[in-house]
Design an enzyme around this catalytic site. Structure first.
Site, PDB file in Angstrom:
ATOM      1  N   ASP A  48       0.842  -1.202   0.000  1.00 36.80           N
ATOM      2  CA  ASP A  48       0.000   0.000   0.000  1.00 36.80           C
ATOM      3  C   ASP A  48       0.876   1.251   0.000  1.00 36.80           C
ATOM      4  OD1 ASP A  48      -2.846   1.236   0.795  1.00 36.80           O
ATOM      5  OD2 ASP A  48      -1.293   2.268   1.932  1.00 36.80           O
ATOM      6  N   TYR A  53       3.258   9.651  -0.344  1.00 35.31           N
ATOM      7  CA  TYR A  53       4.373   9.070   0.421  1.00 35.31           C
ATOM      8  C   TYR A  53       5.730   9.280  -0.249  1.00 35.31           C
ATOM      9  CZ  TYR A  53       0.442   6.535   2.568  1.00 35.31           C
ATOM     10  OH  TYR A  53      -0.743   6.191   3.159  1.00 35.31           O
ATOM     11  N   LYS A  78      -2.621   5.928  -4.328  1.00 31.64           N
ATOM     12  CA  LYS A  78      -3.725   6.844  -4.008  1.00 31.64           C
ATOM     13  C   LYS A  78      -3.554   8.202  -4.665  1.00 31.64           C
ATOM     14  CE  LYS A  78      -3.577   4.684   0.575  1.00 31.64           C
ATOM     15  NZ  LYS A  78      -2.146   4.564   0.915  1.00 31.64           N
ATOM     16  N   HIS A 111      -7.343   9.498  -1.702  1.00 33.15           N
ATOM     17  CA  HIS A 111      -6.647   9.439  -0.407  1.00 33.15           C
ATOM     18  C   HIS A 111      -7.456  10.108   0.709  1.00 33.15           C
ATOM     19  CE1 HIS A 111      -2.278   9.073   1.209  1.00 33.15           C
ATOM     20  NE2 HIS A 111      -3.145   8.869   2.176  1.00 33.15           N
TER      21      HIS A 111
HETATM   22  N1  LIG Z   1      -5.187   6.369   3.822  1.00 33.20           N
HETATM   23  C1  LIG Z   1      -4.622   7.123   4.727  1.00 33.20           C
HETATM   24  O1  LIG Z   1      -4.983   8.284   4.935  1.00 33.20           O
HETATM   25  C2  LIG Z   1      -3.522   6.542   5.558  1.00 33.20           C
HETATM   26  C3  LIG Z   1      -3.103   7.218   6.706  1.00 33.20           C
HETATM   27  C4  LIG Z   1      -2.084   6.638   7.464  1.00 33.20           C
HETATM   28  C5  LIG Z   1      -1.510   5.429   7.074  1.00 33.20           C
HETATM   29  N2  LIG Z   1      -1.929   4.823   5.927  1.00 33.20           N
HETATM   30  C6  LIG Z   1      -1.339   3.531   5.490  1.00 33.20           C
HETATM   31  O2  LIG Z   1      -1.352   2.635   6.581  1.00 33.20           O
HETATM   32  C7  LIG Z   1      -0.043   2.133   6.791  1.00 33.20           C
HETATM   33  C8  LIG Z   1       0.193   1.772   8.241  1.00 33.20           C
HETATM   34  O3  LIG Z   1      -0.064   2.861   9.089  1.00 33.20           O
HETATM   35  P1  LIG Z   1       1.075   3.656   9.876  1.00 33.20           P
HETATM   36  O4  LIG Z   1       2.366   3.531   9.148  1.00 33.20           O
HETATM   37  O5  LIG Z   1       0.527   4.997  10.108  1.00 33.20           O
HETATM   38  O6  LIG Z   1       1.145   2.964  11.304  1.00 33.20           O
HETATM   39  P2  LIG Z   1       1.136   1.472  11.936  1.00 33.20           P
HETATM   40  O7  LIG Z   1       1.230   0.439  10.867  1.00 33.20           O
HETATM   41  O8  LIG Z   1       0.030   1.425  12.916  1.00 33.20           O
HETATM   42  O9  LIG Z   1       2.465   1.485  12.780  1.00 33.20           O
HETATM   43  C9  LIG Z   1       3.730   1.577  12.194  1.00 33.20           C
HETATM   44  C10 LIG Z   1       4.742   1.820  13.310  1.00 33.20           C
HETATM   45  O10 LIG Z   1       4.748   0.712  14.207  1.00 33.20           O
HETATM   46  C11 LIG Z   1       6.038   0.088  14.201  1.00 33.20           C
HETATM   47  N3  LIG Z   1       5.798  -1.365  14.145  1.00 33.20           N
HETATM   48  C12 LIG Z   1       5.405  -2.105  13.084  1.00 33.20           C
HETATM   49  N4  LIG Z   1       5.242  -3.384  13.417  1.00 33.20           N
HETATM   50  C13 LIG Z   1       5.533  -3.478  14.728  1.00 33.20           C
HETATM   51  C14 LIG Z   1       5.564  -4.558  15.646  1.00 33.20           C
HETATM   52  N5  LIG Z   1       5.222  -5.792  15.280  1.00 33.20           N
HETATM   53  N6  LIG Z   1       5.906  -4.287  16.938  1.00 33.20           N
HETATM   54  C15 LIG Z   1       6.236  -3.042  17.338  1.00 33.20           C
HETATM   55  N7  LIG Z   1       6.223  -1.974  16.496  1.00 33.20           N
HETATM   56  C16 LIG Z   1       5.870  -2.195  15.199  1.00 33.20           C
HETATM   57  C17 LIG Z   1       6.770   0.624  12.987  1.00 33.20           C
HETATM   58  O11 LIG Z   1       8.150   0.804  13.246  1.00 33.20           O
HETATM   59  P3  LIG Z   1       9.290   0.093  12.337  1.00 33.20           P
HETATM   60  O12 LIG Z   1       9.040   0.489  10.889  1.00 33.20           O
HETATM   61  O13 LIG Z   1      10.531   0.678  12.905  1.00 33.20           O
HETATM   62  O14 LIG Z   1       9.132  -1.377  12.573  1.00 33.20           O
HETATM   63  C18 LIG Z   1       6.127   1.998  12.804  1.00 33.20           C
HETATM   64  O15 LIG Z   1       6.765   2.943  13.628  1.00 33.20           O
HETATM   65  C19 LIG Z   1       0.849   3.260   6.276  1.00 33.20           C
HETATM   66  O16 LIG Z   1       2.170   2.833   6.062  1.00 33.20           O
HETATM   67  C20 LIG Z   1       0.111   3.647   5.030  1.00 33.20           C
HETATM   68  O17 LIG Z   1       0.377   2.725   4.004  1.00 33.20           O
HETATM   69  C21 LIG Z   1      -2.938   5.341   5.186  1.00 33.20           C
END
Ligand SMILES: NC(=O)c1ccc[n+]([C@@H]2O[C@H](COP(=O)([O-])OP(=O)(O)OC[C@H]3O[C@@H](n4cnc5c(N)ncnc54)[C@H](OP(=O)(O)O)[C@@H]3O)[C@@H](O)[C@H]2O)c1
Length: 274
Positions: A48, A53, A78, A111
């Protein structure tokens, strides 16, 4: 007992999308390429990304180098907030495709439901779908009023709606409406970026199932029929998150986690765009 949890969701146009994918927000250059390569090696088949990004080129590089066949990988990107409108959206899609070095996208999402232009952008995205340049189309951050508005002019029901969705932001109204209209819900920031990993109720569940906080949360999503796209750049976490489908939370524990909801958000509330 072996879990019966499905690995893929069937979208409303009958194509399959993996339940767990890699989100690539906030990773750049070599780190982004390495994360995608590692994820594909582990078995991830959904990536994704988004124009916002600024890593579509790196994702494309990793895909090009991978030995996994293109048709086995599900790529989401997106439309950026700055690219709304009919012509602009078509142009932005072309640019994303070019950066990703692909000739089609699996899922193209709006998005954010930016007020000026979201209707025209949806028309453009429907055109891309009709031209088979994208296998499925959808939206992100469309809470109930946005989905209802979309229904008044859309010819195609979105295949996917990607929203912030966690036990601490259990948006049941959006989940119910999506189920009713045949839109697959997908959770972003599913891990609360780790912020809620110390919740004692979650830790109790980790002890009970002998699973990590991330695995308990991701499993909760799948039990509710929700896909999720956790982000990590670390191989052991990529593996840990991918393995979240290997067990079953009991239904009482799913209900318990629904009750954690307290309006906690990582990202903005889309209601500001209404
Ligand atoms: N559509 C939208 O508006 C929107 C908004 C926000 C996000 N997104 C999408 O959703 C994806 C995920 O959301 P997000 O990146 O905001 O946050 P998330 O997936 O909730 O959390 C990512 C964070 O958690 C850490 N992490 C990952 N796996 C872990 C584990 N098993 N144990 C401990 N820590 C862990 C990662 O660090 P490390 O990388 O250091 O492991 C990173 O700092 C994004 O990458 C993006 O693709 C979409």
């Amino acid at each position: 007992m072996e879990t019966l949890l499905p690995k893929t969701a069937k979208l409303n146009n009958n194509i399959q999308m993996p339940f767990i994918g890699l989100g690539v927000y906030d990773m750049y250059q070599d780190q982004a390429e390495r994360a995608v390569e590692s994820a594909l090696e582990i078995g991830y088949r959904l990536i994704d990304t988004a124009s916002m990004y600024q890593n579509e080129k790196e994702i494309g590089n990793a895909l090009r180098r991978s030995s996994v066949k293109r048709e086995e990988i599900f790529i989401t990107t997106k439309l950026n907030n700055t690219d709304h409108g009919f012509d602009q959206a078509l142009k932005a899609f072309d640019l994303s495709l070019q950066k990703l070095q692909l000739d089609y996208i699996d899922l193209y999402l709006i998005h954010w439901p930016i007020k000026s232009g979201r209707k025209e952008s949806w028309r453009a995205i429907e055109k891309l779908y009709a031209e088979k340049r994208v296998r499925a189309i959808g939206v992100a951050n469309y809470t109930v009023p946005f989905l209802q508005e979309l229904k008044t002019y859309a010819s195609i029901i979105p295949a996917v709606n990607q929203i912030e969705f966690t036990p601490w932001l259990y948006q049941k109204d959006v989940l119910d409406l999506c189920k009713e209209q045949g839109t697959q819900l997908q959770s972003y920031s599913p891990l609360t970026r780790g912020i809620k990993f110390n919740d004692p109720r979650l830790i109790e569940l980790c002890n009970k199932y002998q699973r990590s906080p991330a695995q308990i949360i991701l499993n909760w999503n799948i039990q509710l029929g929700v896909s999720s796209i956790p982000k990590s750049v670390k191989v052991e976490r990529l593996q840990e998150n991918f393995d979240a489908t290997n067990f079953d939370l009991e239904s009482d524990d799913v209900l318990l986690m629904n009750s954690f909801s307290e309006g906690f958000r990582i990202c903005d509330d889309p209601i500001q765009f209404l």
